[in-house]
Each structure stands twice: as C-alpha cells, then as structure tokens.
Design a protein around this motif. Structure first.
Motif, PDB file in Angstrom:
ATOM      1  N   SER A  75       0.756  -1.320  -0.059  1.00 60.62           N
ATOM      2  CA  SER A  75       0.007   0.059  -0.098  1.00 60.62           C
ATOM      3  C   SER A  75       0.775   1.242  -0.130  1.00 60.62           C
ATOM      4  O   SER A  75       0.356   2.342  -0.210  1.00 60.62           O
ATOM      5  CB  SER A  75      -1.105   0.119   1.254  1.00 60.62           C
ATOM      6  OG  SER A  75      -0.214   0.083   2.339  1.00 60.62           O
ATOM      7  N   GLN A  76       2.145   1.141   0.317  1.00 62.46           N
ATOM      8  CA  GLN A  76       2.927   2.411   0.307  1.00 62.46           C
ATOM      9  C   GLN A  76       3.858   2.689  -1.029  1.00 62.46           C
ATOM     10  O   GLN A  76       4.607   3.387  -1.149  1.00 62.46           O
ATOM     11  CB  GLN A  76       4.126   2.188   1.502  1.00 62.46           C
ATOM     12  CG  GLN A  76       3.569   1.896   2.884  1.00 62.46           C
ATOM     13  CD  GLN A  76       2.374   3.215   3.173  1.00 62.46           C
ATOM     14  OE1 GLN A  76       2.606   4.231   3.117  1.00 62.46           O
ATOM     15  NE2 GLN A  76       1.350   2.904   3.692  1.00 62.46           N
ATOM     16  N   GLY A  77       3.457   1.588  -1.865  1.00 59.04           N
ATOM     17  CA  GLY A  77       4.057   1.714  -3.270  1.00 59.04           C
ATOM     18  C   GLY A  77       5.518   1.032  -3.369  1.00 59.04           C
ATOM     19  O   GLY A  77       6.134   1.254  -4.421  1.00 59.04           O
ATOM     20  N   LYS A  78       5.959   0.102  -2.322  1.00 67.19           N
ATOM     21  CA  LYS A  78       7.118  -0.378  -2.204  1.00 67.19           C
ATOM     22  C   LYS A  78       6.916  -1.988  -2.700  1.00 67.19           C
ATOM     23  O   LYS A  78       5.732  -2.509  -2.607  1.00 67.19           O
ATOM     24  CB  LYS A  78       7.591  -0.694  -0.855  1.00 67.19           C
ATOM     25  CG  LYS A  78       7.871   1.102  -0.404  1.00 67.19           C
ATOM     26  CD  LYS A  78       8.919   1.777  -1.182  1.00 67.19           C
ATOM     27  CE  LYS A  78       8.922   3.039  -0.684  1.00 67.19           C
ATOM     28  NZ  LYS A  78      10.149   3.741  -1.428  1.00 67.19           N
ATOM     29  N   VAL A  79       7.984  -2.673  -3.275  1.00 66.28           N
ATOM     30  CA  VAL A  79       7.981  -3.952  -3.574  1.00 66.28           C
ATOM     31  C   VAL A  79       7.582  -4.841  -2.616  1.00 66.28           C
ATOM     32  O   VAL A  79       8.066  -4.752  -1.538  1.00 66.28           O
ATOM     33  CB  VAL A  79       9.108  -4.310  -4.141  1.00 66.28           C
ATOM     34  CG1 VAL A  79       9.009  -5.861  -4.858  1.00 66.28           C
ATOM     35  CG2 VAL A  79       9.500  -3.625  -5.638  1.00 66.28           C
ATOM     36  N   SER A  80       6.665  -5.907  -2.592  1.00 66.48           N
ATOM     37  CA  SER A  80       6.355  -6.873  -1.328  1.00 66.48           C
ATOM     38  C   SER A  80       6.470  -7.930  -1.959  1.00 66.48           C
ATOM     39  O   SER A  80       7.542  -8.611  -1.354  1.00 66.48           O
ATOM     40  CB  SER A  80       4.547  -6.707  -1.435  1.00 66.48           C
ATOM     41  OG  SER A  80       4.327  -7.389  -0.240  1.00 66.48           O
TER      42      SER A  80
END
Length: 303
Positions: A184-189
């Motif tokens: 949700s923070q736009g980082k790779v999960s």
C-alpha cells in the motif's frame, strides 16, 4: 491434470483421496476461513527406501501458528506426525507436493470463528518443476498486497490468495509468467506466491516483514545460505524502479524453489546471474541431502 496421491488424511482418518469430500455448505468455502501449508517431498537420490522433506518442522510450526488466527489449537507435533504417516501410506516414488490445510468445517452461513467446528486434512500430488527452470517474465500487478492492519499476513490464510489469483491471471493474460505486487506504500512486496530478492553491486536485497510479505520458509533458507556463502543480505524497502536496473532478480518459494527472473515489464535483465545460480545450486544440493552442513534441514522418512 494433476496426479494426486491415492491416500488422503480427512476427518481423522486415512481414506482414498477420491472419497475425501466436503459439503458445498462448508463454512471455509464461503468465507476463506482456512489456512494452508505446503511442502515438497522427493525420493532420496542415495536411498530409494526414503523420502526427503525440506524443513518439515518449520512448515508444521507455521501451519500451527496460522491456525491460531482461526481460533484453532492444533499442535505442530500433530501436523508432523500426520504428514509422516501420510507419506508412509502413499509410498510416493516421484517428486511430490503435500498440502496440509486447517479450516472451519461446520455447515452454516454466519461469518465467525467462535463456536464453530475446525478440522484438518492432508493430500498430495506429483509435482516436478512448478515454473520453467530457465526463468520467468514478470509484470507489475495493478493489484496491491493486503496490509497487516486489515489482514493477518503473519498467517498463510486461504482468503489472501484471491489477490494472488487476480495478480497471476492478470500477468498471464497480458503475456507474462508471473506478477510482482506492490504494497500500500508503493514499495515492492512479493510475487503472487513467492518472495522476491534483487542483486545490486554484489549485495542481495529483499523486502522485510514490515513490507507486508509472507514469512517464507524458503526465503529464510535463502537468506541463511547467502550469508554462509559470503554475500551480504539486507532487508529494506525496495522501489519499483530498482527492479528494472537490478543486476539480478529472483523469486523463491516451496513450489518454485529458487527461480530467476528474466524480464520485468519491458526491461530485460542481464543474462548472467552468478549469485542466483550459486544459491539455486546450493539449495538443490541441500534438498537432496548432499550437503552435510545442512542435514538438519532435511527430514528423512523411511518407507
């Protein structure tokens, strides 16, 4: 078509797989109130009378922990004993995958976890390579990984896999093999069912638990192996743009093992992947019980 192992464990008994059936009114079918495990088994290359299981104890512990989110108390020891007996009943002769599953087993329509029957089953299927061993192409999914504030991501809960399924199908239908989800923070999960690592300048990076990833057992194994091989592994947030300029990207999971990524969106990654290949070779040797240093990761079952 899958070739399922002939015997399943269902409702406290070992019965033919074809007879292990649930009602269409089963609670977990409607509400995703189940938790799954998954582990590979292979015939021992050095001893045809044995089956080798990779990190059986960790897999059983994770499923026991996941069951707590369903208000179900089932011990890791119970799961382990059942899996061992399951293997002995089936006498598998080729590489296979085991799926243990805990779930709300009552018939009903009220979404809840209290005052409802829970149960546990195990089945298996023959399984060779999950994906092409040469590697996969990936797209960035338009679907985002769930967040831990609204979903128990520390458990391997079946309901979570709607997002994985949407992402995987979106990727395949747009010409790729696999999806990479952002949080949700736009980082790779993570990928649809695998954790992700990138290599830059000889260092290995992977999203930490705070990035809403699954606590992968293969991920944990790869991190330990990389450290033992002299590579520095850093857990930190990873930006989307880093994927496109990485020296190497690879995925890992129980089914896929260590899997190179060849391309992400329209960015082709370097063909030379020395760190990925070294880790994959080491991981394979361990699962085949060819590395005495890691023998405690391999559980042999005598048939």
């Amino acid at each position: 078509m899958y070739n399922f192992l002939p015997i399943a464990y269902f409702e406290d008994n070992f019965i033919p797989f074809s007879d292990a059936k649930i009602s269409i009114a089963t609670h977990a079918l409607h509400y995703g109130t189940g938790a799954l495990g998954g582990l590979r088994g292979i015939p021992d290359p050095q001893d045809s009378t044995r089956i080798l299981l990779f990190r059986l104890d960790r897999h059983c512990q994770r499923l026991s922990t996941s069951a707590k989110f369903l208000h179900y108390d089932i011990s890791a020891e119970k799961i382990e004993e059942t899996i061992i007996e399951f293997i002995k009943k089936n006498q598998p002769s080729t590489s296979f995958y085991i799926r243990p599953f805990v779930y709300t087993a009552d018939l009903g329509i009220a979404p809840r976890l209290h005052s409802i029957k829970k149960d546990f089953f195990v089945y298996g299927l023959e399984l060779g390579e999950y994906s092409s061993p040469t590697g996969v192409t990936c797209r960035i999914s338009s679907w985002y990984r769930q967040t831990d504030v609204s979903f128990p991501l520390r458990g391997k809960i079946s309901a979570a896999y709607i997002t994985s399924s949407l992402a995987k199908t979106e990727a395949v239908e747009s010409g790729f093999d696999e999806a990479i989800l952002m949080n949700s923070q736009g980082k790779v999960s993570e990928a649809s069912g695998m954790n992700i690592f990138i290599v830059r300048n000889g260092q290995i990076f992977t999203p930490g638990f705070e990035q809403d990833i699954l606590e992968g057992i293969t991920r944990d194994s790869v991190m330990k192996l990389a450290g033992d091989l002299g590579f520095k592994v850093i857990e930190r947030p990873i930006d989307k743009s880093e994927l496109f300029i990485a020296d190497e990207v690879f995925l890992c999971g129980t089914a896929a093992k260590v899997l190179p990524v060849l391309q992400i969106e329209n960015f082709k990654l370097p063909e030379s992947r020395p760190i990925t290949e070294k880790l994959r070779d080491k991981f394979t040797a361990i699962t085949e019980n060819r590395d005495p240093k890691y023998q405690d990761w391999v559980f042999p079952v005598s048939l």
